[in-house]
Design an enzyme around this catalytic site. Structure first.
Site, mmCIF file in Angstrom:
data_model
loop_
_atom_site.group_PDB
_atom_site.id
_atom_site.type_symbol
_atom_site.label_atom_id
_atom_site.label_comp_id
_atom_site.label_asym_id
_atom_site.label_seq_id
_atom_site.Cartn_x
_atom_site.Cartn_y
_atom_site.Cartn_z
ATOM 1 N N THR A 163 0.873 -1.181 0.000
ATOM 2 C CA THR A 163 0.000 0.000 0.000
ATOM 3 C C THR A 163 0.902 1.220 0.000
ATOM 4 O O THR A 163 2.111 1.091 0.208
ATOM 5 C CB THR A 163 -0.948 -0.002 1.234
ATOM 6 O OG1 THR A 163 -1.759 -1.150 1.193
ATOM 7 C CG2 THR A 163 -1.800 1.209 1.370
ATOM 8 N N THR B 44 -3.820 1.324 -2.899
ATOM 9 C CA THR B 44 -3.209 0.001 -2.720
ATOM 10 C C THR B 44 -3.541 -0.997 -3.820
ATOM 11 O O THR B 44 -4.571 -0.885 -4.478
ATOM 12 C CB THR B 44 -3.677 -0.596 -1.359
ATOM 13 O OG1 THR B 44 -2.961 -1.784 -1.077
ATOM 14 C CG2 THR B 44 -5.161 -0.902 -1.353
ATOM 15 N N ASN C 294 -3.002 -4.031 -2.463
ATOM 16 C CA ASN C 294 -2.991 -4.950 -1.324
ATOM 17 C C ASN C 294 -1.586 -5.512 -1.130
ATOM 18 O O ASN C 294 -0.773 -4.899 -0.457
ATOM 19 C CB ASN C 294 -4.033 -6.053 -1.454
ATOM 20 C CG ASN C 294 -4.236 -6.760 -0.119
ATOM 21 O OD1 ASN C 294 -3.949 -6.177 0.919
ATOM 22 N ND2 ASN C 294 -4.712 -7.985 -0.133
ATOM 23 N N ASP D 60 -8.628 -9.295 1.503
ATOM 24 C CA ASP D 60 -9.003 -8.473 2.667
ATOM 25 C C ASP D 60 -10.407 -8.800 3.181
ATOM 26 O O ASP D 60 -10.818 -8.299 4.217
ATOM 27 C CB ASP D 60 -8.907 -6.973 2.334
ATOM 28 C CG ASP D 60 -7.505 -6.428 2.620
ATOM 29 O OD1 ASP D 60 -6.673 -7.181 3.152
ATOM 30 O OD2 ASP D 60 -7.252 -5.251 2.312
ATOM 31 N N SER E 280 -11.008 -2.511 5.015
ATOM 32 C CA SER E 280 -9.644 -2.001 4.854
ATOM 33 C C SER E 280 -9.124 -1.487 6.194
ATOM 34 O O SER E 280 -9.883 -1.288 7.138
ATOM 35 C CB SER E 280 -9.661 -0.854 3.839
ATOM 36 O OG SER E 280 -8.412 -0.205 3.806
ATOM 37 N N SER E 281 -7.807 -1.263 6.239
ATOM 38 C CA SER E 281 -7.192 -0.606 7.402
ATOM 39 C C SER E 281 -6.665 0.774 7.044
ATOM 40 O O SER E 281 -6.096 1.465 7.901
ATOM 41 C CB SER E 281 -6.013 -1.450 7.911
ATOM 42 O OG SER E 281 -6.449 -2.693 8.347
HETATM 43 N N1 GLY Z 1 -5.029 -3.785 1.640
HETATM 44 C C1 GLY Z 1 -4.657 -2.951 2.685
HETATM 45 C C2 GLY Z 1 -5.802 -2.246 3.295
HETATM 46 O O1 GLY Z 1 -6.797 -2.042 2.640
HETATM 47 O O2 GLY Z 1 -5.749 -1.878 4.435
#
Ligand code: GLY
Length: 562
Positions: free
Chosen positions: A374, A392, A394, A416, A445-446
């Site tokens: 990301t 991202t 990912n 995810d 997501s984070s």
């Molecule tokens: N793939 C990383 C996120 O969406 O947090």
């Protein structure tokens, strides 16, 4: 008005990479000038060039994202998705969601084998791992609402970089070499990313197919990606293996505008990304819980500060696993989860005497592992606008699949989702339903693109890559700045830690204070070393227009000024 410009480089590491002519600038102070911080010096420069042409922060955000798709193929993308949190000089605050979606043909059990076990190779690598890309839609949405310069001008720097090529950094060369076997495994055609001899620093990476794709987008707008020849390239790529994205999936993709997650932290307003990112909700939960113990009384990375922050992280991540997912498909419980009434109750079993067992703060359900790639961009302009973007594929180079004819990497964002919800794990507990796979749903997501406002004006623009370590890195950056009052360089480059409820471990970067680790080990905390955690891009501003932009020292990240 003639701007008085004060630009100087302080504590500044300028690296002139041998052979490459790439200046990596880590910190710039300026007044009344726009600035861009990103993972690659050429992408930061592309954004700064747009600011010089009179573009605003949102124009620069688009140009930087396009440029990253060329010069930072490991995470920069047009085949992935992202989020943009922005504020305008008119006081508007907005959150754009151009996260990937599950294809129409996706189903809850699509990654389970006949015995009901999750096949994570399929959700992480190759064509079945790909979610419907959102980045191009997001950039056009951004432009339609907030852009100033013509879109064609914003794409041009990326076209030039793809067509003429650019010198790869040592880090990129090493990654291209170490991923070569995967590129060969997942692509039957020759791509720009493999060579017969290993890549070395300074080698030119030329991406003709990507340049053509970008030109089609420049000419035909987002339809140049989601319809016509380029859409067909993507669908043909799917058909070469087990991919399921259709022309209909591409045509139907839409960016969603969300209400920013806004909350007060010690007199500052923090705005961040709401669901389908867990980033904003987790950040609010962690900051609020830490404030119940007056975190500012302690020193950064002291035993007390670490214990408070880790325990806040433990409780917040347990809630993530239980409650969070795409708000178009599940009940959004964010306001309850970030309320003081709920959090004070959650904090009741905190004790300085010993670690809280993770089983005491949530049902033990399996916690999927998230990739840590990301990339983040922080931008301000001289007009008073600010943009914080995290985008991202990912994993590193996403699914590793390059679209034949398109020349770009596709994401592996399907991983995810909880690929195995509803199935009891080794502890007999069930979970992850909120983030189960449903056609058209966005995976949790984070990513935590964030802006801190003081008296209604941007004060800090921040974000980072790092999978589940993103919210805890942004949490640390904000408390380092606001509670511990560290200088900008230390806010970002001081050793970091991460905890996420499960596994019951605190990860620390090297150089983390050993004394703190020893004290907490006696209280039943377990530690593990981790190479690097996050790569934070941050801009600080004061009310007089003085700004300091800092790029993370952990990578090739770089600041450029207009
Ligand atoms: N793939 C990383 C996120 O969406 O947090």
């Amino acid at each position: 008005m003639k701007f008085k410009i004060l630009i100087f480089l302080s504590f500044i590491q300028i690296f002139q990479a041998q052979f490459t002519n790439i200046n990596i600038v880590k910190e710039i102070h300026s007044k009344d000038k726009g600035m861009v911080v990103s993972a690659h010096p050429l992408a930061s420069e592309a954004g700064a060039k747009i600011l010089k042409m009179g573009g605003n922060a949102f124009d620069a955000a688009i140009a930087t994202q396009f440029a990253l798709a060329v010069v930072y193929p490991q995470a920069g993308n047009i085949g992935g998705g992202g989020f943009l949190v922005g504020t305008t000089n008119k006081g508007e605050k907005f959150a754009l969601d151009y996260r990937e979606t599950a294809p129409i043909k996706a189903s809850k059990d699509m990654y389970l084998d006949e015995k009901g076990n999750a096949n994570t190779d399929l959700s992480q690598n190759g064509r079945l791992a790909v979610g419907v890309p959102g980045s191009i839609s997001g950039m056009f949405y951004t432009h339609k609402k907030f852009g100033k310069l013509p879109m064609s001008a914003l794409i041009q720097p990326a076209i030039d970089l793809a067509e003429k090529g650019f010198a790869v950094t040592l880090r990129e060369a090493n990654l291209l070499n170490s991923t070569k076997e995967d590129f060969l495994k997942h692509n039957s055609h020759k791509t720009a990313f493999t060579k017969d001899i290993p890549w070395k620093q300074g080698d030119l990476l030329i991406q003709k197919e990507l340049a053509n794709t970008l030109k089609a987008i420049q000419k035909n707008g987002e339809k140049g990606f989601y319809e016509g020849k380029n859409a067909q390239f993507l669908v043909d790529e799917m058909k070469k293996g087990n991919g399921i994205i259709s022309l209909e999936d591409l045509k139907n993709y839409k960016t969603r505008e969300r209400k920013v997650l806004s909350f007060d932290y010690k007199g500052n307003e923090i705005i961040s990304m709401p669901l389908p990112s867990s980033g904003g909700p987790l950040l609010a939960q962690m900051l609020k819980m830490a404030s119940y113990e007056n975190l500012e009384k302690y020193e950064q990375n002291s035993p007390e500060a670490l214990q408070i922050m880790v325990e806040a992280e433990r409780r917040a991540y347990a809630d993530r696993a239980e409650y969070m997912g795409d708000p178009d498909f599940i009940e959004d419980k964010t306001q309850m989860l970030i309320s003081d009434e709920y959090l004070k109750n959650r904090w009741k079993n905190f004790s300085f005497e010993k670690a809280t067992p993770s089983a005491d703060v949530g049902n033990i359900i399996s916690q999927p592992k998230e990739s840590e790639q990301t990339t983040h961009i922080s931008i301000i302009d001289k007009f008073g606008n600010a943009a914080s973007i995290t985008t991202t594929l990912n994993g590193l180079y996403g699914s590793k699949v390059v679209v034949k004819g398109g020349g770009y990497f596709l994401n592996n964002e399907m991983d995810d989702f909880s690929v195995k919800p509803g199935v009891p794990n080794m502890f007999g507990a069930v979970g992850g339903e909120a983030n189960s796979i449903v056609p058209n749903k966005r995976m949790l997501s984070s990513m935590t693109p964030t802006i801190v406002l003081k008296n209604g004006k941007p004060y800090i623009v921040v974000g980072t890559p790092g999978g589940t370590t993103i919210p805890t890195s942004v949490f640390q950056s904000i408390v380092n700045a606001i509670d511990f009052k560290l200088s900008p360089n230390f806010v970002i480059n001081a050793p970091k830690f991460h905890h996420q409820w499960l596994p019951e471990v605190i990860y620390t970067e090297k150089n983390f204070p050993q004394h703190t680790i020893k004290v907490l080990e006696q209280k039943n905390y377990k530690f593990e070393n981790r190479n690097v955690i996050g790569r934070t891009e941050m801009i600080f501003l004061d009310e007089n227009g003085n700004a300091i932009a800092v790029a993370d020292g952990r990578g090739d990240d770089s600041v450029a000024v207009e």
